[in-house]
Design a protein around this motif. Structure first.
Motif, PDB file in Angstrom:
ATOM      1  N   ARG A 100       0.413   4.345  -2.675  1.00 12.70           N
ATOM      2  CA  ARG A 100       0.188   5.751  -2.335  1.00 12.70           C
ATOM      3  C   ARG A 100       1.246   6.653  -2.987  1.00 12.70           C
ATOM      4  NH1 ARG A 100      -3.294   2.703  -1.026  1.00 12.70           N
ATOM      5  NH2 ARG A 100      -4.359   2.621   1.002  1.00 12.70           N
ATOM      6  N   ASP A 123       0.813  -1.221   0.000  1.00 15.91           N
ATOM      7  CA  ASP A 123       0.000   0.000   0.000  1.00 15.91           C
ATOM      8  C   ASP A 123       0.847   1.273   0.000  1.00 15.91           C
ATOM      9  OD1 ASP A 123      -2.314  -1.461  -0.032  1.00 15.91           O
ATOM     10  OD2 ASP A 123      -2.704  -1.280   2.111  1.00 15.91           O
ATOM     11  N   GLN A 165     -16.232  -3.693  -7.351  1.00 16.36           N
ATOM     12  CA  GLN A 165     -16.854  -3.445  -6.058  1.00 16.36           C
ATOM     13  C   GLN A 165     -18.331  -3.842  -6.011  1.00 16.36           C
ATOM     14  OE1 GLN A 165     -15.997   0.260  -4.101  1.00 16.36           O
ATOM     15  NE2 GLN A 165     -13.985   0.475  -5.049  1.00 16.36           N
ATOM     16  N   GLN A 177     -14.098   4.754  -8.119  1.00 13.78           N
ATOM     17  CA  GLN A 177     -14.673   3.434  -8.355  1.00 13.78           C
ATOM     18  C   GLN A 177     -15.898   3.175  -7.484  1.00 13.78           C
ATOM     19  OE1 GLN A 177     -12.194  -0.034  -7.454  1.00 13.78           O
ATOM     20  NE2 GLN A 177     -12.793  -0.966  -9.390  1.00 13.78           N
ATOM     21  N   ALA A 178     -15.845   3.655  -6.239  1.00 14.37           N
ATOM     22  CA  ALA A 178     -16.970   3.446  -5.329  1.00 14.37           C
ATOM     23  C   ALA A 178     -18.249   4.078  -5.857  1.00 14.37           C
ATOM     24  CB  ALA A 178     -16.626   4.009  -3.955  1.00 14.37           C
ATOM     25  N   TRP A 179     -18.122   5.204  -6.572  1.00 15.91           N
ATOM     26  CA  TRP A 179     -19.299   5.908  -7.091  1.00 15.91           C
ATOM     27  C   TRP A 179     -19.667   5.479  -8.504  1.00 15.91           C
ATOM     28  CZ3 TRP A 179     -22.473   8.734  -4.185  1.00 15.91           C
ATOM     29  CH2 TRP A 179     -21.989   9.216  -2.950  1.00 15.91           C
ATOM     30  N   GLU A 193      -9.990   3.655  -5.716  1.00 19.41           N
ATOM     31  CA  GLU A 193     -10.854   2.703  -5.004  1.00 19.41           C
ATOM     32  C   GLU A 193     -11.879   3.381  -4.105  1.00 19.41           C
ATOM     33  OE1 GLU A 193     -10.361  -0.820  -1.647  1.00 19.41           O
ATOM     34  OE2 GLU A 193      -8.655  -0.262  -2.896  1.00 19.41           O
ATOM     35  N   LYS A 194     -11.447   4.401  -3.340  1.00 23.09           N
ATOM     36  CA  LYS A 194     -12.335   5.003  -2.338  1.00 23.09           C
ATOM     37  C   LYS A 194     -13.288   6.045  -2.926  1.00 23.09           C
ATOM     38  CE  LYS A 194     -10.079   2.727   0.852  1.00 23.09           C
ATOM     39  NZ  LYS A 194     -10.682   1.496   1.443  1.00 23.09           N
ATOM     40  N   LEU A 195     -12.877   6.711  -3.997  1.00 25.95           N
ATOM     41  CA  LEU A 195     -13.705   7.791  -4.542  1.00 25.95           C
ATOM     42  C   LEU A 195     -14.360   7.405  -5.860  1.00 25.95           C
ATOM     43  CD1 LEU A 195     -11.487  10.913  -3.750  1.00 25.95           C
ATOM     44  CD2 LEU A 195     -13.452  10.049  -2.480  1.00 25.95           C
ATOM     45  N   GLY A 215      -5.400   3.240  -4.602  1.00 18.74           N
ATOM     46  CA  GLY A 215      -6.162   2.895  -3.408  1.00 18.74           C
ATOM     47  C   GLY A 215      -7.024   3.990  -2.821  1.00 18.74           C
ATOM     48  N   ILE A 216      -6.681   5.256  -3.054  1.00 16.27           N
ATOM     49  CA  ILE A 216      -7.462   6.351  -2.463  1.00 16.27           C
ATOM     50  C   ILE A 216      -8.382   6.968  -3.515  1.00 16.27           C
ATOM     51  CG2 ILE A 216      -7.373   8.554  -1.248  1.00 16.27           C
ATOM     52  CD1 ILE A 216      -6.354   6.207   0.374  1.00 16.27           C
ATOM     53  N   TRP A 217      -7.826   7.708  -4.471  1.00 20.12           N
ATOM     54  CA  TRP A 217      -8.662   8.366  -5.474  1.00 20.12           C
ATOM     55  C   TRP A 217      -9.443   7.342  -6.289  1.00 20.12           C
ATOM     56  CZ3 TRP A 217      -9.058   8.947 -10.917  1.00 20.12           C
ATOM     57  CH2 TRP A 217      -9.857  10.023 -11.329  1.00 20.12           C
TER      58      TRP A 217
END
Length: 466
Positions: free
Chosen positions: A152, A148, A267, A230-232, A226-228, A222-224
């Motif tokens: 990053r 990870d 996801q 892709q999640a939306w 996966e968390k932002l 992993g942040i922009w």
């Protein structure tokens, strides 16, 4: 050029101060980004050519056709016999009649690939998945081999790469010369002027593709990513009416860093077997086996190379898939994933490219372009592009070396204007960037704070970095 505009030289206009400020940001972004750009270009080339000429999953292992291929059940049993305590995970079909069938099996906690001759069910070869040069290059490309933390660092580099492109385009824009001088390199120039011309012109021509590649790469982070984003942007499993859902996502079908599942589905929750849900797939009197599922796939329109994932547990499903992410085809708009209940043979879900969100569609095409999956033209384009990225990176270093005074015990960064014009506007830009690209925005804020608070107050640090 003055070496320290804060103390020497005539007063500069606002536009000149802004130019030097942009140049300074371009320089500092380059210090961090250049090693990453070279690494990404080199490992990208390695993976692309291995996938084309050697294959990622044994797809180029050849056999001599002799009559009619045996059933997949017979072939799968041969694959199981090659390893102790093995269970079937996936069948990877053949694109041509003279290619081996490949099965992914799990043995003693390790994923293996087993190549089987489809005409006599002999095992040709077996190997541990993710143990080849492709996988080594992929791990460097995605995580620098440090998990990870590497992800990053690469995410920051990709975001700063976009900053590098935007500031570079601003510096490239002709102010006192004609447009031709910035579209065609000045080969008559010598020394640093020649390197600057080649650097600027090459950088301009690759700028659009570079931004597209950086954005598609960021979407994996992993942040922009996966968390932002892709999640939306993932396909909503709720669209599958009255279909029971598992706690597992489609990403469970991936194996480590290797991406086997379309980005838009990673996801999304998997459906479950064991209900009366679904529409007709297999006839009621036909049991769900690897052979019947393959026949269903062909009846649904699957052609060439496609995959079948075996059910995992009593509630697992059979999954038919064909997508450019897995190098199954060179047509990202032909992506299709179908889930079948292992008990009833009913189709629980059928998702194609048309069902993806706008971002999902963009990523399907963008990733195929990124990986060079769309044919010979894509291979040539990516080769020229990666070599150009390496050249622009190296030429930037050469320009810095030629500009840096001989024997200077300092960084020799572009001079900072005396009053750092528009720094409040720069701070606002950093805050907005933080909302869109969290790691990149925070990095820019940290650099801006360092510029204002440290370089502006500690002379020794200022001298070393000036």
């Amino acid at each position: 050029m003055a070496t320290d505009s804060q103390t020497t030289g005539p007063a500069r206009s606002l536009s000149e101060k802004f130019y030097f400020t942009v140049w300074r940001w371009h320089f500092y972004a380059g210090l961090y980004v250049i090693p990453f750009l070279i690494m990404l270009a080199v490992t990208g080339l390695v993976m692309m050519y291995i996938a084309v000429f050697s294959g990622r999953d044994g797809e180029h292992i050849s056999v001599t056709p002799t009559g009619v291929a045996l059933s997949l059940e017979q072939q799968s049993q041969a694959a199981l016999s090659a390893l102790p305590d093995a269970t079937l995970v996936e069948w990877i079909g053949t694109a041509q009649a003279d290619r081996a069938s490949v099965f992914r099996v799990k043995s003693e906690g390790t994923q293996h690939l087993v190549a089987v001759n489809p005409y006599d069910a002999t095992v040709i070869d077996s190997w541990v998945r993710q143990a080849g040069w492709y996988d080594f290059a992929n791990d460097i490309h995605g995580t620098l081999l440090i998990g990870d933390t590497g992800d990053r660092l690469i995410e920051i580099a990709a975001g700063l790469g976009i900053v590098l492109v935007l500031t570079g385009l601003y510096l490239w824009w002709p102010r006192t010369t004609g447009l031709r001088t910035v579209l065609v390199p000045d080969l008559a120039a010598r020394g640093r002027a020649l390197w600057k011309s080649l650097h600027a012109v090459t950088g301009f021509y690759i700028s659009v593709v570079l931004v597209l590649f950086l954005l598609s790469g960021l979407s994996w982070t992993g942040i922009w990513g996966e968390k932002l984003v892709q999640a939306w942007s993932s396909f909503p499993a709720e669209k599958w009416e009255n279909v029971p859902l598992s706690d597992d996502t489609h990403a469970n079908m991936n194996h480590g860093a290797i991406k086997d599942v379309p980005w838009a589905l990673e996801q999304t929750l998997m459906p479950e077997s064991g209900s009366d849900a679904g529409i007709e797939g297999l006839p009621a009197d036909v049991p769900a086996t690897v052979d019947s599922i393959a026949m269903l796939g062909r009846a649904l329109g699957y052609e060439g190379r496609f995959r079948i994932n075996f059910p995992s547990g009593e509630t697992g499903v059979w999954t038919l898939s064909q997508d450019s992410m897995s190098n199954d085809s060179d047509c990202p708009t032909c992506d299709r994933t179908v889930h079948i209940d292992q008990h009833t043979g009913k189709i629980l879900a059928d998702v194609g490219f048309a069902d993806y969100s706008l971002m999902g569609k963009s990523m399907a095409v963008g990733i195929a372009l990124h990986e060079g999956d769309m044919g010979l033209w894509n291979l040539i384009l990516n080769t020229v592009f990666c070599l150009s990225v390496i050249f622009v990176s190296v030429s930037g270093v050469v320009m810095w070396i030629k500009r840096r005074p001989s024997g200077a015990g300092r960084l020799a960064a572009p001079p900072a204007p005396a009053d750092l014009p528009l720094w409040k506007g720069a701070a606002l830009i950093c805050v907005v960037t933080s909302l869109a690209f969290p790691l990149v925005g925070l990095t820019l804020l940290a650099v801006l704070a360092f510029e204002v608070l440290i370089l502006g107050t500690i002379p020794a640090v200022k001298r070393a970095l000036s």
